[in-house]
Design a protein around this motif. Structure first.
Motif, PDB file in Angstrom:
ATOM      1  N   LEU A 128      26.743  54.882 -18.088  1.00 20.87           N
ATOM      2  CA  LEU A 128      27.816  55.126 -17.125  1.00 20.87           C
ATOM      3  C   LEU A 128      29.069  55.726 -17.752  1.00 20.87           C
ATOM      4  O   LEU A 128      30.092  55.877 -17.091  1.00 20.87           O
ATOM      5  CB  LEU A 128      28.186  53.811 -16.425  1.00 20.87           C
ATOM      6  N   MET A 129      28.986  56.032 -19.041  1.00 22.00           N
ATOM      7  CA  MET A 129      30.182  56.542 -19.722  1.00 22.00           C
ATOM      8  C   MET A 129      29.925  57.947 -20.232  1.00 22.00           C
ATOM      9  O   MET A 129      28.859  58.242 -20.776  1.00 22.00           O
ATOM     10  CB  MET A 129      30.512  55.617 -20.902  1.00 22.00           C
ATOM     11  N   ARG A 130      30.899  58.847 -20.016  1.00 20.94           N
ATOM     12  CA  ARG A 130      30.727  60.213 -20.507  1.00 20.94           C
ATOM     13  C   ARG A 130      30.611  60.200 -22.030  1.00 20.94           C
ATOM     14  O   ARG A 130      31.208  59.360 -22.715  1.00 20.94           O
ATOM     15  CB  ARG A 130      31.917  61.080 -20.085  1.00 20.94           C
ATOM     16  N   VAL A 131      29.821  61.172 -22.521  1.00 17.97           N
ATOM     17  CA  VAL A 131      29.503  61.250 -23.945  1.00 17.97           C
ATOM     18  C   VAL A 131      30.761  61.288 -24.822  1.00 17.97           C
ATOM     19  O   VAL A 131      30.859  60.593 -25.838  1.00 17.97           O
ATOM     20  CB  VAL A 131      28.619  62.500 -24.170  1.00 17.97           C
ATOM     21  N   GLY A 132      31.753  62.068 -24.410  1.00 18.77           N
ATOM     22  CA  GLY A 132      32.979  62.195 -25.206  1.00 18.77           C
ATOM     23  C   GLY A 132      33.662  60.851 -25.414  1.00 18.77           C
ATOM     24  O   GLY A 132      34.116  60.527 -26.511  1.00 18.77           O
ATOM     25  N   ARG A 133      33.682  60.046 -24.356  1.00 13.52           N
ATOM     26  CA  ARG A 133      34.332  58.721 -24.475  1.00 13.52           C
ATOM     27  C   ARG A 133      33.564  57.800 -25.409  1.00 13.52           C
ATOM     28  O   ARG A 133      34.137  56.972 -26.106  1.00 13.52           O
ATOM     29  CB  ARG A 133      34.454  58.070 -23.098  1.00 13.52           C
ATOM     30  N   GLN A 134      32.226  57.927 -25.392  1.00 15.61           N
ATOM     31  CA  GLN A 134      31.416  57.056 -26.247  1.00 15.61           C
ATOM     32  C   GLN A 134      31.630  57.377 -27.723  1.00 15.61           C
ATOM     33  O   GLN A 134      31.545  56.505 -28.577  1.00 15.61           O
ATOM     34  CB  GLN A 134      29.930  57.175 -25.891  1.00 15.61           C
ATOM     35  N   ILE A 135      31.901  58.652 -28.012  1.00 18.55           N
ATOM     36  CA  ILE A 135      32.189  59.022 -29.404  1.00 18.55           C
ATOM     37  C   ILE A 135      33.626  58.649 -29.751  1.00 18.55           C
ATOM     38  O   ILE A 135      33.942  58.250 -30.866  1.00 18.55           O
ATOM     39  CB  ILE A 135      31.921  60.525 -29.620  1.00 18.55           C
ATOM     40  N   ALA A 136      34.502  58.748 -28.748  1.00 18.60           N
ATOM     41  CA  ALA A 136      35.920  58.440 -28.988  1.00 18.60           C
ATOM     42  C   ALA A 136      36.124  56.960 -29.333  1.00 18.60           C
ATOM     43  O   ALA A 136      36.991  56.619 -30.146  1.00 18.60           O
ATOM     44  CB  ALA A 136      36.745  58.803 -27.755  1.00 18.60           C
TER      45      ALA A 136
END
Ligand code: ATP
Ligand code: MG
Length: 269
Positions: free
Chosen positions: A100-108
Motif C-alpha cells: 500500500l506504499m509507493r516505492v519511493g516512500r519505502q526507500i525513503a
C-alpha cells in the motif's frame, strides 16, 4: 574480524529440529554461499542469523552478528543491528515490500531513519538509490509494488535493503522467482553492488551455478546439517560428500544438455 559467527546453531519446532548444530564464520568482506535442496534448512539458518525466526521456532547455540549475541537477544537490540549491520533480501520481493506504499516512500523510510536525511537531500537520495539499481525512471518512485514487474520489484527490494548501508547482505534465493533473463540482470546488479560497497555477502540458493558465480566459499546443507564446506572451485572439482557430488553431477548434466542443444555458456567447474 568476522561479521557473522554461527556456532552450534540448532533450530527447533515443537515436533522437529530442522537445523542441527550448524557452524560457520563469515569474515568481513567475504562472500559465502549456502547451497542445499529444498527443506535443508538454508532459510531458517539465515533467518536465525537476523533474529527473525517465525513464531514456534527457537534457536539454540550462538550467533554473533558484528560481535553481538543474537540467540536470546531482545528484539529492541536486534532492531539496531538490522539495517546498518545486516539486511536480508528474500526470494519473493512482495514479502519485503508494503503493497500500500509507493516505492519511493519505502526507500525513503530507511534513508530517513538510518541516515537521517530530510527534504531535498532525501528526495535526491531516493532517486540515486533507484538509479543505482538500474531503475532511473522517476515513475518507478511513484508506483505501487503491484504496478512493477517481478524483476523491477526485486530491484526495489534490493534498494530498500541497501538504503541503510548494511555491511552484511543476506540474499535468500533472490532470483529464484524471476525468469532466467531477468535473473541474470539482478545477479549482475547484486555482484556489482556488493563489490562497489565492499559488502559481506551470505548468498543462499539451491542452484549451484548461481552460487558459484556469486561467492568464493560455500557450505552445503542437507537435512538441517552442514555436510561440506570449502572454496567453490575446490568443492566443484572434488566434492567430498556424495550429496555434493550429486549436485555437481546434475549441474554438469544440465550444462552438457545445453551444450548439445547449442545454448552452452561454459561449464560450472
Ligand atoms: N515455521 C516453521 N515451523 C516448523 N517447521 C518449519 C517452519 N519453517 C520451516 N520449517 C521446516 O524446516 C525445514 C527447513 O526449512 P527452510 O525453509 O530453512 O528450508 P530451505 O533450505 O530454505 O528450503 P527452500 O530451498 O525450499 O527454500 C523444512 O523441512 C521446513 O518444513
Ligand atoms: Mg528457503
Amino acid at each position: 574480524m568476522s561479521i557473522l559467527e554461527v556456532s552450534g546453531l540448532s533450530v527447533r519446532s515443537a515436533t522437529s529440529t530442522p537445523v542441527r548444530d550448524v557452524s560457520f564464520t563469515l569474515p568481513a568482506g567475504e562472500r559465502l554461499g549456502i547451497i542445499g535442496e529444498s527443506g535443508s534448512g538454508k532459510s531458517l539458518t539465515s533467518l536465525a542469523a537476523m533474529g527473525l525466526l517465525p513464531d514456534g521456532l527457537t534457536a539454540s547455540g550462538s550467533i554473533r552478528l558484528d560481535g553481538q549475541e543474537v540467540v536470546g537477544a531482545a528484539d529492541a537490540s536486534l532492531r539496531k543491528l538490522r539495517g546498518p549491520v545486516a539486511q536480508i533480501v528474500f526470494q519473493e520481493p512482495l514479502t519485503a515490500l508494503d503493497p500500500l506504499m509507493r516505492v519511493g516512500r519505502q526507500i525513503a523510510e530507511p534513508l530517513r531513519r538510518h541516515l537521517r536525511l530530510r527534504g531535498r537531500a532525501l528526495a535526491d537520495a531516493v532517486a540515486a538509490a533507484l538509479a543505482e539499481v538500474a531503475l532511473p525512471d522517476p515513475r518507478v518512485a511513484r508506483a505501487f509494488p503491484h504496478e512493477l514487474s517481478g524483476g523491477q520489484r526485486q530491484r526495489v527490494a534490493i534498494a530498500v535493503a541497501l538504503a541503510a548501508q548494511p555491511r552484511l547482505l543476506i540474499a535468500d534465493e533472490p532470483t529464484t522467482a524471476l525468469d532466467v533473463t531477468v535473473q541474470d540482470g539482478v545477479l549482475t546488479l547484486l555482484e556489482r553492488l556488493v563489490r562497489e560497497r565492499g559488502m559481506t555477502l551470505l548468498f543462499i540458493s539451491h542452484d549451484l551455478a548461481v552460487v558459484a558465480r556469486m561467492v568464493q566459499r560455500i557450505i552445503v546443507m542437507r537435512d538441517g546439517v552442514v555436510v561440506e564446506e570449502g572454496e567453490v572451485l575446490g568443492v566443484l572439482r572434488e566434492p567430498q560428500h556424495p550429496y555434493t557430488a550429486s549436485l555437481v553431477a546434475s549441474a554438469r548434466a544440465l550444462d552438457a544438455a545445453l551444450d548439445a542443444a547449442g545454448h552452452g555458456e561454459g561449464g560450472t567447474a
